[in-house]
Design a protein around this motif. Structure first.
Motif, mmCIF file in Angstrom:
data_model
loop_
_atom_site.group_PDB
_atom_site.id
_atom_site.type_symbol
_atom_site.label_atom_id
_atom_site.label_comp_id
_atom_site.label_asym_id
_atom_site.label_seq_id
_atom_site.Cartn_x
_atom_site.Cartn_y
_atom_site.Cartn_z
ATOM 1 N N GLU A 115 0.833 -1.207 0.000
ATOM 2 C CA GLU A 115 0.000 0.000 0.000
ATOM 3 C C GLU A 115 0.864 1.252 0.000
ATOM 4 O OE1 GLU A 115 -4.029 0.379 2.142
ATOM 5 O OE2 GLU A 115 -2.884 -1.092 3.308
ATOM 6 N N GLU A 116 1.925 1.231 0.767
ATOM 7 C CA GLU A 116 2.832 2.370 0.841
ATOM 8 C C GLU A 116 3.419 2.682 -0.539
ATOM 9 O OE1 GLU A 116 7.022 2.973 3.004
ATOM 10 O OE2 GLU A 116 5.365 2.501 4.392
ATOM 11 N N GLU A 117 3.801 1.637 -1.252
ATOM 12 C CA GLU A 117 4.344 1.821 -2.601
ATOM 13 C C GLU A 117 3.267 2.362 -3.539
ATOM 14 O OE1 GLU A 117 6.978 1.893 -5.833
ATOM 15 O OE2 GLU A 117 7.280 1.907 -3.662
ATOM 16 N N GLY A 118 2.055 1.877 -3.434
ATOM 17 C CA GLY A 118 0.954 2.378 -4.251
ATOM 18 C C GLY A 118 0.684 3.853 -4.009
ATOM 19 N N VAL A 119 0.699 4.259 -2.751
ATOM 20 C CA VAL A 119 0.490 5.664 -2.401
ATOM 21 C C VAL A 119 1.639 6.501 -2.951
ATOM 22 C CG1 VAL A 119 0.395 7.306 -0.483
ATOM 23 C CG2 VAL A 119 -0.942 5.185 -0.391
ATOM 24 N N ARG A 120 2.859 6.012 -2.802
ATOM 25 C CA ARG A 120 4.029 6.741 -3.311
ATOM 26 C C ARG A 120 3.918 6.952 -4.818
ATOM 27 N NH1 ARG A 120 8.296 6.302 -6.025
ATOM 28 N NH2 ARG A 120 8.180 4.084 -6.406
ATOM 29 N N ARG A 121 3.543 5.908 -5.537
ATOM 30 C CA ARG A 121 3.405 6.017 -6.997
ATOM 31 C C ARG A 121 2.267 6.958 -7.385
ATOM 32 N NH1 ARG A 121 4.757 0.263 -9.882
ATOM 33 N NH2 ARG A 121 6.699 -0.123 -8.756
ATOM 34 N N SER A 122 1.183 6.913 -6.630
ATOM 35 C CA SER A 122 0.061 7.820 -6.908
ATOM 36 C C SER A 122 0.481 9.263 -6.734
ATOM 37 C CB SER A 122 -1.118 7.505 -5.998
ATOM 38 O OG SER A 122 -1.642 6.231 -6.282
ATOM 39 N N LEU A 123 1.207 9.549 -5.668
ATOM 40 C CA LEU A 123 1.665 10.915 -5.424
ATOM 41 C C LEU A 123 2.642 11.368 -6.507
ATOM 42 C CD1 LEU A 123 2.082 10.802 -1.545
ATOM 43 C CD2 LEU A 123 0.243 11.885 -2.863
ATOM 44 N N ALA A 124 3.501 10.476 -6.961
ATOM 45 C CA ALA A 124 4.426 10.808 -8.048
ATOM 46 C C ALA A 124 3.661 11.060 -9.339
ATOM 47 C CB ALA A 124 5.447 9.683 -8.237
ATOM 48 N N ALA A 125 2.611 10.279 -9.587
ATOM 49 C CA ALA A 125 1.804 10.456 -10.795
ATOM 50 C C ALA A 125 1.099 11.809 -10.778
ATOM 51 C CB ALA A 125 0.799 9.323 -10.933
ATOM 52 N N ILE A 126 0.656 12.237 -9.618
ATOM 53 C CA ILE A 126 0.001 13.545 -9.503
ATOM 54 C C ILE A 126 0.956 14.647 -9.952
ATOM 55 C CG2 ILE A 126 -0.749 15.277 -7.808
ATOM 56 C CD1 ILE A 126 -2.169 12.986 -6.318
ATOM 57 N N GLU A 127 2.209 14.534 -9.566
ATOM 58 C CA GLU A 127 3.189 15.572 -9.895
ATOM 59 C C GLU A 127 3.479 15.659 -11.387
ATOM 60 O OE1 GLU A 127 4.098 17.842 -7.699
ATOM 61 O OE2 GLU A 127 2.794 16.740 -6.323
ATOM 62 N N SER A 128 3.347 14.556 -12.111
ATOM 63 C CA SER A 128 3.681 14.568 -13.535
ATOM 64 C C SER A 128 2.456 14.540 -14.447
ATOM 65 C CB SER A 128 4.589 13.370 -13.863
ATOM 66 O OG SER A 128 3.885 12.160 -13.650
ATOM 67 N N ALA A 129 1.267 14.510 -13.879
ATOM 68 C CA ALA A 129 0.046 14.389 -14.684
ATOM 69 C C ALA A 129 -0.338 15.701 -15.358
ATOM 70 C CB ALA A 129 -1.105 13.907 -13.801
ATOM 71 N N ASP A 130 -0.908 15.594 -16.550
ATOM 72 C CA ASP A 130 -1.461 16.754 -17.236
ATOM 73 C C ASP A 130 -2.801 17.146 -16.626
ATOM 74 O OD1 ASP A 130 0.639 16.942 -19.102
ATOM 75 O OD2 ASP A 130 -0.306 15.437 -20.374
ATOM 76 N N LEU A 131 -3.520 16.173 -16.125
ATOM 77 C CA LEU A 131 -4.808 16.396 -15.480
ATOM 78 C C LEU A 131 -4.955 15.394 -14.346
ATOM 79 C CD1 LEU A 131 -7.706 17.605 -15.325
ATOM 80 C CD2 LEU A 131 -8.389 15.834 -16.955
ATOM 81 N N VAL A 132 -5.388 15.873 -13.188
ATOM 82 C CA VAL A 132 -5.589 15.012 -12.030
ATOM 83 C C VAL A 132 -7.085 14.923 -11.759
ATOM 84 C CG1 VAL A 132 -5.151 14.685 -9.563
ATOM 85 C CG2 VAL A 132 -3.374 15.662 -11.026
ATOM 86 N N LEU A 133 -7.582 13.699 -11.644
ATOM 87 C CA LEU A 133 -8.960 13.472 -11.228
ATOM 88 C C LEU A 133 -8.910 12.999 -9.785
ATOM 89 C CD1 LEU A 133 -10.426 11.574 -14.315
ATOM 90 C CD2 LEU A 133 -10.506 14.018 -13.826
ATOM 91 N N GLY A 134 -9.376 13.828 -8.883
ATOM 92 C CA GLY A 134 -9.432 13.453 -7.471
ATOM 93 C C GLY A 134 -10.809 12.856 -7.203
ATOM 94 N N VAL A 135 -10.881 11.542 -7.090
ATOM 95 C CA VAL A 135 -12.169 10.861 -6.916
ATOM 96 C C VAL A 135 -12.449 10.688 -5.423
ATOM 97 C CG1 VAL A 135 -13.533 8.821 -7.481
ATOM 98 C CG2 VAL A 135 -11.822 9.662 -9.113
ATOM 99 N N LEU A 136 -13.583 11.213 -5.004
ATOM 100 C CA LEU A 136 -13.993 11.141 -3.609
ATOM 101 C C LEU A 136 -15.267 10.319 -3.509
ATOM 102 C CD1 LEU A 136 -13.524 14.924 -2.749
ATOM 103 C CD2 LEU A 136 -11.896 13.062 -2.381
ATOM 104 N N ASP A 137 -15.401 9.568 -2.430
ATOM 105 C CA ASP A 137 -16.586 8.750 -2.176
ATOM 106 C C ASP A 137 -17.660 9.638 -1.562
ATOM 107 O OD1 ASP A 137 -18.540 6.990 -1.284
ATOM 108 O OD2 ASP A 137 -17.111 5.567 -0.413
ATOM 109 N N GLY A 138 -18.703 9.929 -2.332
ATOM 110 C CA GLY A 138 -19.762 10.804 -1.852
ATOM 111 C C GLY A 138 -20.651 10.185 -0.799
ATOM 112 N N SER A 139 -20.559 8.865 -0.619
ATOM 113 C CA SER A 139 -21.421 8.192 0.359
ATOM 114 C C SER A 139 -20.756 8.019 1.711
ATOM 115 C CB SER A 139 -21.836 6.817 -0.179
ATOM 116 O OG SER A 139 -20.732 5.941 -0.212
ATOM 117 N N ALA A 140 -19.559 8.589 1.868
ATOM 118 C CA ALA A 140 -18.826 8.457 3.137
ATOM 119 C C ALA A 140 -18.327 9.832 3.575
ATOM 120 C CB ALA A 140 -17.647 7.502 2.958
#
Length: 177
Positions: free
Chosen positions: A9-34
């Motif tokens: 999980e830690e590696e997945g989070v690290r990769r996600s954060l790195a992807a945010i930094e290099s992305a042309d567009l970021v989609l921040g998906v939030l759970d509306g039911s929580a």
């Protein structure tokens, strides 16, 4: 993106954060039911100065997020289950990708000036080929104009083997024989 409980999980989070930094567009998906978590708020803060959209999912369920910390970001509400809001999400993604409306023509978006110039030159050569056909010029002249157009398109997509393409285009003509 959340508090990691193991190495995977830690590696997945690290990769996600790195992807945010290099992305042309970021989609921040939030759970509306929580209810919003700290990680959700952190995500909004992390992307607020980027080209980003907040996507509130699960709108088919009762909303429990409370007020969203938008920070000036556009919010699109969707239900992945029912498909509601997906057209609005597609439109928002498309709209967020257009920085210069002058680069858009009839549904085609060109984001690189060099590509646009190559497309313009290819269009000129195609028009010249059509004019040559209308003027009754020899097919060799038409082929030469089309070769130039293909070379300009090749500048965009990489090496183009014009011989192969021309053989295919003119397979029904008896030129060079």
């Amino acid at each position: 993106i959340r508090q990691a409980h193991n190495m995977a999980e830690e590696e997945g989070v690290r990769r996600s954060l790195a992807a945010i930094e290099s992305a042309d567009l970021v989609l921040g998906v939030l759970d509306g039911s929580a209810p919003l978590r700290d990680g959700d708020r952190e995500l909004v803060e992390r992307v607020r100065d980027r080209n980003a959209l907040l996507v509130l999912n699960k709108t088919d369920l009762p909303r429990k997020t409370g007020e969203l910390p938008r920070r000036g970001l556009p919010v699109v509400e969707v239900s992945a289950k029912t498909g509601e809001g997906l057209d609005a999400l597609k439109d928002a993604i498309f709209d967020s990708s257009i920085k210069d409306p002058a680069l858009m023509s009839e549904g085609l978006v060109v984001t690189n000036l060099r590509h646009r110039l190559s497309l313009d030159k290819a269009g000129e050569r195609i028009r010249a080929a059509l004019e040559a056909i209308e003027a009754g010029k020899p097919l060799e002249i038409v082929a030469m104009e089309l070769r130039e157009a293909l070379d300009r398109l090749g500048e965009i997509v990489g090496a183009v083997t014009t011989e192969d393409i021309l053989d295919k285009v003119f397979s029904d003509f008896c030129i060079w024989k």
